[in-house]
Scaffold this motif. Sequence first.
Motif, short mmCIF file in Angstrom:
data_model
loop_
_atom_site.label_atom_id
_atom_site.label_comp_id
_atom_site.label_asym_id
_atom_site.label_seq_id
_atom_site.Cartn_x
_atom_site.Cartn_y
_atom_site.Cartn_z
N LEU A 63 65.66 104.63 -29.91
CA LEU A 63 65.45 103.81 -31.11
C LEU A 63 64.18 104.20 -31.85
CD1 LEU A 63 66.23 101.40 -32.91
CD2 LEU A 63 64.94 99.95 -31.34
N VAL A 64 63.10 104.39 -31.13
CA VAL A 64 61.82 104.71 -31.76
C VAL A 64 61.92 106.01 -32.55
CG1 VAL A 64 59.44 105.43 -31.28
CG2 VAL A 64 60.36 103.39 -30.19
N PHE A 65 62.44 107.04 -31.93
CA PHE A 65 62.46 108.34 -32.60
C PHE A 65 63.57 108.44 -33.63
CE2 PHE A 65 60.12 109.54 -28.69
CZ PHE A 65 58.93 109.86 -29.32
N SER A 66 64.68 107.76 -33.42
CA SER A 66 65.76 107.79 -34.40
C SER A 66 65.41 107.01 -35.66
CB SER A 66 67.04 107.21 -33.80
OG SER A 66 67.47 107.97 -32.71
N SER A 67 64.63 105.95 -35.52
CA SER A 67 64.31 105.12 -36.68
C SER A 67 63.10 105.60 -37.47
CB SER A 67 64.11 103.67 -36.24
OG SER A 67 63.01 103.58 -35.36
N TYR A 68 62.39 106.58 -36.97
CA TYR A 68 61.19 107.08 -37.67
C TYR A 68 61.50 107.54 -39.10
CZ TYR A 68 56.94 109.79 -38.54
OH TYR A 68 55.80 110.32 -39.08
N ILE A 104 54.76 117.22 -43.14
CA ILE A 104 55.94 118.07 -42.87
C ILE A 104 55.62 119.06 -41.76
CG2 ILE A 104 57.41 119.88 -43.84
CD1 ILE A 104 57.12 118.36 -46.55
N VAL A 105 54.47 119.71 -41.85
CA VAL A 105 54.08 120.69 -40.83
C VAL A 105 53.97 120.01 -39.46
CG1 VAL A 105 52.19 122.21 -40.08
CG2 VAL A 105 52.98 122.28 -42.44
N ALA A 106 53.32 118.85 -39.42
CA ALA A 106 53.17 118.13 -38.14
C ALA A 106 54.52 117.73 -37.57
CB ALA A 106 52.28 116.90 -38.33
N CYS A 107 55.41 117.21 -38.41
CA CYS A 107 56.74 116.79 -37.94
C CYS A 107 57.54 117.98 -37.44
CB CYS A 107 57.49 116.07 -39.05
SG CYS A 107 56.89 114.40 -39.36
N LEU A 108 57.48 119.09 -38.16
CA LEU A 108 58.22 120.27 -37.73
C LEU A 108 57.64 120.86 -36.44
CD1 LEU A 108 59.05 122.01 -41.12
CD2 LEU A 108 60.58 120.69 -39.62
N PHE A 109 56.33 120.77 -36.26
CA PHE A 109 55.71 121.23 -35.02
C PHE A 109 56.19 120.39 -33.84
CE2 PHE A 109 52.35 120.94 -31.82
CZ PHE A 109 52.29 122.27 -31.42
N ILE A 110 56.20 119.07 -34.01
CA ILE A 110 56.68 118.19 -32.94
C ILE A 110 58.16 118.43 -32.68
CG2 ILE A 110 57.03 115.78 -32.26
CD1 ILE A 110 54.45 115.16 -33.87
N PHE A 137 65.02 114.00 -25.42
CA PHE A 137 64.27 114.92 -26.27
C PHE A 137 65.03 115.30 -27.53
CE2 PHE A 137 62.66 115.73 -21.90
CZ PHE A 137 61.41 115.16 -22.10
N LEU A 138 66.35 115.22 -27.49
CA LEU A 138 67.14 115.51 -28.68
C LEU A 138 66.91 114.45 -29.75
CD1 LEU A 138 69.19 117.46 -29.91
CD2 LEU A 138 71.00 116.00 -29.02
N THR A 139 66.77 113.19 -29.35
CA THR A 139 66.47 112.15 -30.35
C THR A 139 65.09 112.38 -30.96
OG1 THR A 139 65.67 110.60 -28.68
CG2 THR A 139 67.98 110.40 -29.33
N THR A 140 64.16 112.88 -30.17
CA THR A 140 62.83 113.23 -30.69
C THR A 140 62.96 114.36 -31.70
OG1 THR A 140 61.89 112.62 -28.55
CG2 THR A 140 60.48 113.87 -30.06
N LEU A 141 63.69 115.38 -31.34
CA LEU A 141 63.90 116.53 -32.22
C LEU A 141 64.54 116.10 -33.54
CD1 LEU A 141 64.21 119.62 -32.86
CD2 LEU A 141 66.36 119.50 -31.60
N LEU A 142 65.63 115.36 -33.47
CA LEU A 142 66.33 114.94 -34.68
C LEU A 142 65.50 113.96 -35.50
CD1 LEU A 142 69.95 114.54 -33.26
CD2 LEU A 142 69.01 116.44 -34.59
N GLY A 143 64.79 113.06 -34.83
CA GLY A 143 63.94 112.11 -35.55
C GLY A 143 62.83 112.80 -36.33
N PHE A 144 62.20 113.79 -35.73
CA PHE A 144 61.11 114.47 -36.43
C PHE A 144 61.61 115.45 -37.48
CE2 PHE A 144 58.43 112.57 -33.24
CZ PHE A 144 57.30 112.26 -33.98
N VAL A 145 62.78 116.04 -37.29
CA VAL A 145 63.37 116.85 -38.36
C VAL A 145 63.72 115.95 -39.55
CG1 VAL A 145 65.40 118.21 -39.02
CG2 VAL A 145 64.18 118.74 -36.92
N GLY A 146 64.30 114.79 -39.26
CA GLY A 146 64.60 113.82 -40.32
C GLY A 146 63.33 113.33 -41.00
#
Length: 167
Positions: A63-68, A104-110, A137-146
């Motif tokens: 929830l945390v990473f998907s809702s970011y 954007i750079v920080a989100c893409l790095f994460i 970790f996939l929700t983290t990846l997708l959340g930060f790409v979003g």
Amino acid sequence: MSAGKNMRTGKSLRSGKNLLEIFCLALLAGMIFVPFMQVITRSIFGFSIPGAGELTRFLLICLVFSSYPLAISSGENIEMAELREMLPGKLKILLCKVIALLSIVACLFIAYAAFITVLANLNKATPVLKIPYWIFFLTTLLGFVGAAFMHFRQGLKSPRPKHSTGA
């Protein structure tokens, strides 16, 4: 032709946001329902549901990473805009663009770090429910790409920054 394309893009972004909102709402509902059922089964039936705590933590992380990205798109992310709002117009716009670029750079790095972590944890799972770690970790990846996309859309692509103080 261009206006029609922008309308379609806006509709597809809106429907994507709606799907993400529904997904996050389902995660939140699950996060409420699982502990509620745990309390009921313990209090009334005298037994606990194996893995309820693990499932609740899993839902919270997702929830945390998907809702970011939703928090960014609605302007509910935390910022300290007082100093920025005191700056002259052109400097304020430049600062907003720089902040968006750094975001954007920080989100893409994460997101990249999460991607590497997904690859490193393909064969590992949680102890009780055997939920694969890569899902976390996939929700983290997708959340930060979003989130990077939302920062791009709101900060770099828009001609003027959104004012957070109502000015």
